[in-house]
Design a protein around this motif. Structure first.
Motif, PDB file in Angstrom:
ATOM      1  N   SER A  77      37.255 103.778  39.376  1.00  0.00           N
ATOM      2  CA  SER A  77      35.987 103.054  39.506  1.00  0.00           C
ATOM      3  C   SER A  77      36.159 101.763  40.303  1.00  0.00           C
ATOM      4  O   SER A  77      37.162 101.053  40.166  1.00  0.00           O
ATOM      5  N   LYS A  78      35.171 101.459  41.134  1.00  0.00           N
ATOM      6  CA  LYS A  78      35.182 100.226  41.934  1.00  0.00           C
ATOM      7  C   LYS A  78      34.630  99.024  41.160  1.00  0.00           C
ATOM      8  O   LYS A  78      34.761  97.886  41.610  1.00  0.00           O
ATOM      9  N   ARG A  79      33.965  99.285  40.035  1.00  0.00           N
ATOM     10  CA  ARG A  79      33.397  98.208  39.229  1.00  0.00           C
ATOM     11  C   ARG A  79      33.851  98.379  37.788  1.00  0.00           C
ATOM     12  O   ARG A  79      33.651  99.427  37.176  1.00  0.00           O
ATOM     13  N   ILE A  80      34.484  97.329  37.251  1.00  0.00           N
ATOM     14  CA  ILE A  80      35.020  97.369  35.888  1.00  0.00           C
ATOM     15  C   ILE A  80      34.577  96.099  35.163  1.00  0.00           C
ATOM     16  O   ILE A  80      34.666  94.994  35.710  1.00  0.00           O
ATOM     17  N   ILE A  81      34.099  96.255  33.942  1.00  0.00           N
ATOM     18  CA  ILE A  81      33.762  95.097  33.095  1.00  0.00           C
ATOM     19  C   ILE A  81      34.676  95.123  31.873  1.00  0.00           C
ATOM     20  O   ILE A  81      34.722  96.122  31.141  1.00  0.00           O
ATOM     21  N   ILE A  82      35.418  94.037  31.681  1.00  0.00           N
ATOM     22  CA  ILE A  82      36.334  93.912  30.537  1.00  0.00           C
ATOM     23  C   ILE A  82      35.719  92.937  29.541  1.00  0.00           C
ATOM     24  O   ILE A  82      35.451  91.775  29.878  1.00  0.00           O
ATOM     25  N   GLU A  83      35.515  93.402  28.309  1.00  0.00           N
ATOM     26  CA  GLU A  83      34.906  92.577  27.271  1.00  0.00           C
ATOM     27  C   GLU A  83      35.933  92.230  26.194  1.00  0.00           C
ATOM     28  O   GLU A  83      36.800  93.038  25.870  1.00  0.00           O
ATOM     29  N   ALA A  84      35.801  91.040  25.652  1.00  0.00           N
ATOM     30  CA  ALA A  84      36.608  90.624  24.492  1.00  0.00           C
ATOM     31  C   ALA A  84      36.004  89.341  23.950  1.00  0.00           C
ATOM     32  O   ALA A  84      35.369  88.573  24.690  1.00  0.00           O
ATOM     33  N   GLU A  85      36.196  89.120  22.668  1.00  0.00           N
ATOM     34  CA  GLU A  85      35.692  87.884  22.067  1.00  0.00           C
ATOM     35  C   GLU A  85      36.513  86.690  22.549  1.00  0.00           C
ATOM     36  O   GLU A  85      37.637  86.862  23.051  1.00  0.00           O
ATOM     37  N   ASN A 190      33.627  98.255  49.128  1.00  0.00           N
ATOM     38  CA  ASN A 190      34.957  98.849  49.250  1.00  0.00           C
ATOM     39  C   ASN A 190      36.023  98.118  48.432  1.00  0.00           C
ATOM     40  O   ASN A 190      37.190  98.500  48.449  1.00  0.00           O
ATOM     41  N   CYS A 191      35.621  97.044  47.757  1.00  0.00           N
ATOM     42  CA  CYS A 191      36.576  96.262  46.958  1.00  0.00           C
ATOM     43  C   CYS A 191      36.496  96.679  45.493  1.00  0.00           C
ATOM     44  O   CYS A 191      35.431  97.035  44.985  1.00  0.00           O
ATOM     45  N   LYS A 192      37.624  96.609  44.817  1.00  0.00           N
ATOM     46  CA  LYS A 192      37.628  96.795  43.355  1.00  0.00           C
ATOM     47  C   LYS A 192      37.269  95.461  42.724  1.00  0.00           C
ATOM     48  O   LYS A 192      37.911  94.440  42.986  1.00  0.00           O
ATOM     49  N   VAL A 193      36.218  95.455  41.904  1.00  0.00           N
ATOM     50  CA  VAL A 193      35.716  94.214  41.305  1.00  0.00           C
ATOM     51  C   VAL A 193      35.850  94.312  39.791  1.00  0.00           C
ATOM     52  O   VAL A 193      35.424  95.298  39.168  1.00  0.00           O
ATOM     53  N   ILE A 194      36.455  93.280  39.190  1.00  0.00           N
ATOM     54  CA  ILE A 194      36.674  93.247  37.737  1.00  0.00           C
ATOM     55  C   ILE A 194      35.986  92.011  37.178  1.00  0.00           C
ATOM     56  O   ILE A 194      36.257  90.883  37.606  1.00  0.00           O
ATOM     57  N   LEU A 195      35.083  92.220  36.243  1.00  0.00           N
ATOM     58  CA  LEU A 195      34.370  91.123  35.586  1.00  0.00           C
ATOM     59  C   LEU A 195      34.910  90.965  34.170  1.00  0.00           C
ATOM     60  O   LEU A 195      35.055  91.941  33.434  1.00  0.00           O
ATOM     61  N   LEU A 196      35.222  89.724  33.768  1.00  0.00           N
ATOM     62  CA  LEU A 196      35.711  89.444  32.421  1.00  0.00           C
ATOM     63  C   LEU A 196      34.679  88.600  31.693  1.00  0.00           C
ATOM     64  O   LEU A 196      34.239  87.560  32.219  1.00  0.00           O
ATOM     65  N   THR A 197      34.280  89.032  30.496  1.00  0.00           N
ATOM     66  CA  THR A 197      33.216  88.341  29.773  1.00  0.00           C
ATOM     67  C   THR A 197      33.358  88.542  28.278  1.00  0.00           C
ATOM     68  O   THR A 197      34.132  89.373  27.809  1.00  0.00           O
TER      69      THR A 197
END
Length: 589
Positions: A77-85, A190-197
């Motif tokens: 996947s080119k878009r990833i969202i990482i969740e954690a408290e 075309n970029c792999k994007v990782i969001l941390l929230t």
């Protein structure tokens, strides 16, 4: 006049060097205790631990495991969202990835990435442009790189990874910006994007193929690894600190939050002798130690009487709600004194904001609503509040009505919840049983497991168990996904025999299968039409309604399929009458 032309290769080399310099600075400033003098390199404190990843969408039940943070960058996947408290180490993890990139670690999944851009969104107030943010926050003030050159390099490089940290603290998350366009897939496709929230604080819109991940807490093994890895001053052992504290089970659950564990592990001195003998068994005791640790960073000392005075004022404000959840500064200073107030502001226990008029009820209600909304957003957040009230007052009567309300509905234990959440809920159920409060129903959702040490208790995958509850009326064990072993069946019936009020035991499969059909249909953009769906039960004692999208499906006595009439009793009489009737009509005509 001389004109010097710089090749893209040289520009790329310059960009990488300037980014590396910035990231290495960040990686050398890790503080296990906020505001503490001791700083560590990220690789000295980072502990690699598992994540879980959704196979299709965030609300899916199909979550699988990742063994390492390195596996994040191997995803298609080119878009990833990482969740954690908060406190779970999202930022530390992405900094370790940045360090791997800087030193060109051959074992890293980033070894072939040409450009890594790591932006801390909480630092970007008023900045809505992506390339502007890169230049102003990551590159030196005297850089010769132009925004247009950065843009061209990012576009033309074969491998670019963009990490956007602290989305939950991004001041302009509600405004239109390049960052929101990137998440939707309208930029940097075309970029792999990782969001941390933080968990549940997500952008309003994101790309349909976004993959969701969640970072897990510190297991016992992770804690042991941390204590063995971190270098400490001579004569000071992290392992001995934790060992001598005699920590209770509930506190061990709290210490699965990495930031809490590291704060306790790095305290400069042991708690008092009485605490070492009695152990840390309550949340209050633990957080008193945290306050002492933070207080040690102050130039002046906070007296025990000052802490108790503030606690009394805070509890009165929460319970009586005479002043809402905040005070006027002048009013609080009268209660606890100005020096004490200033100390608590310095630590961060109190936050000083614009003074509000206590007679302005609209302002007070608005502030209270924000607090309530935040508490309600956490799963089983109300259960934590009840336990905290009980610990503070020591009186079950203070929370009995809330427990009654909780027990009127189905109380669920499910696979995705933390061990601490399950234990909090279990403790409230035990109180309900002891106080003879009826418990309508308990649902075990994909988390049942046999606990060998307690065969008359109902166990969970996490290892904890629930003792027999004499006021429980109904038990549902759902989503085991296989046939139960003889020992497991024996365990369940032993438990049922010990629950005096239990009248219903269900092992529900049809609801699971229905949800699976809905899930599969959703993958192809299809929705189940509940109005056109009917269901019929044959030889079934389960009377719980079948639901789709939280709407009950109509239960029918009979239906016709390919000319054959099927009825609820399973007999063929009605079908024979139906067929003979049609033939009679045909002959008469």
């Amino acid at each position: 006049m001389f004109l010097f032309l710089i090749s893209d290769e040289e520009l790329l080399h310059q960009l990488k060097k300037e980014l590396e310099f910035k990231y290495k600075g960040w990686c050398a400033q890790i503080q296990p205790i906020p505001g503490g003098p001791q700083q560590y390199e990220v690789e000295k404190v980072f502990i690699d631990r598992p994540l879980i990843v959704s196979d299709d969408c965030r609300n899916s039940n199909n979550w699988s495991g990742l063994n390492s943070y390195n596996d994040i960058f191997k995803q298609d996947s080119k878009r990833i969202i990482i969740e954690a408290e908060p406190g779970y180490g999202k930022s530390t993890m992405i900094l370790q990835a940045a360090k791997d990139w800087c030193i060109k670690d051959t074992k890293s999944s980033l070894k072939d990435v040409e450009i890594l851009i790591l932006l801390r969104l909480k630092m970007l107030k008023g900045i809505t442009g992506f390339y502007e943010a890169v230049k102003t926050t990551l590159l030196p003030m005297d850089t010769t790189l132009l925004t247009s050159q950065i843009k061209r390099l990012v576009r033309e490089c074969k491998s670019v990874v963009v990490a956007l940290d602290d989305f939950d603290e991004y001041p302009d998350k509600k405004k239109e910006s390049d960052f929101l366009k990137i998440l939707k897939g309208d930029m940097l496709q075309n970029c792999k994007v990782i969001l941390l929230t933080r968990i549940s604080i997500l952008p309003e819109d994101y790309h349909g193929k976004t993959k969701f991940m969640q970072l897990k807490g510190f297991s016992n093994e992770n804690q042991t690894q941390y204590m063995a890895k971190v270098e400490t001053p001579e004569g000071y052992s992290l392992k001995e600190v934790i060992k001598e504290l005699h920590i209770g089970d509930v506190i061990r659950d709290i210490l699965t939050v990495p930031s809490f564990f590291t704060m306790l592990a790095h305290m400069n001195e042991f708690p008092g002798q009485s605490q070492r003998e009695e152990g840390i068994t309550t949340v209050t005791t633990l957080f008193k130690i945290f306050i002492k640790i933070l207080e040690g960073r102050l130039t002046s000392h906070i007296e025990e009487s000052e802490t108790l005075t503030l606690g009394k004022a805070a509890l009165y404000g929460l319970v009586e709600q005479n002043e809402g959840k905040s005070w006027r500064k002048t009013s609080l200073i009268k209660e606890i004194g100005e020096p004490c107030c200033q100390k608590f502001v310095e630590i961060g226990i109190l936050v000083e904001t614009e003074e509000r008029d206590p007679n302005n009820h609209k302002e007070i209600e608005k502030a209270a609503d924000k607090v309530i909304k935040y508490l309600e957003s956490g799963l089983y957040g109300e259960n934590f509040a009840l336990l905290c009230t009980l610990e503070k007052t020591g009186k079950v009567d203070d929370i009995k009505e809330q427990i009654k309300d909780m027990c009127k509905k189905t109380v669920s234990f499910f696979e995705g919840s933390s061990r601490l959440l399950r234990k909090s809920t279990a403790l409230l159920l035990e109180i309900a049983s002891t106080e003879k409060i009826p418990i309508e129903c308990i649902l075990f959702d994909r988390c049942y497991a046999l606990v060998e040490e307690h065969l008359d208790h109902l166990g969970m995958i996490s290892g904890m168990s629930i003792p027999p509850l004499v006021t429980l009326k109904e038990l549902i064990i759902y989503g085991v996904g296989r046939r139960l072993a003889v020992k497991e069946t024996t365990n369940i019936f032993l438990y049922v025999c010990r629950c005096d009020s239990l009248t219903k035991l269900r092992h529900d499969h049809i609801q699971k299968k229905t949800e699976k059909v809905e899930e599969m249909a959703g993958r192809f953009g299809l929705n189940m039409n509940v109005k056109k769906c009917k269901h019929m039960r044959m030889n079934n004692r389960v009377d719980a309604p079948l639901k789709m999208n939280n709407i009950e499906v109509e239960d029918v006595e009979e239906f016709v399929y390919l000319g054959a009439k099927a009825s609820k009793d399973g007999g063929g009489t009605e079908d024979m009458k139906n067929r003979l009737g049609r033939h009679v009509v045909y002959l008469e005509t």
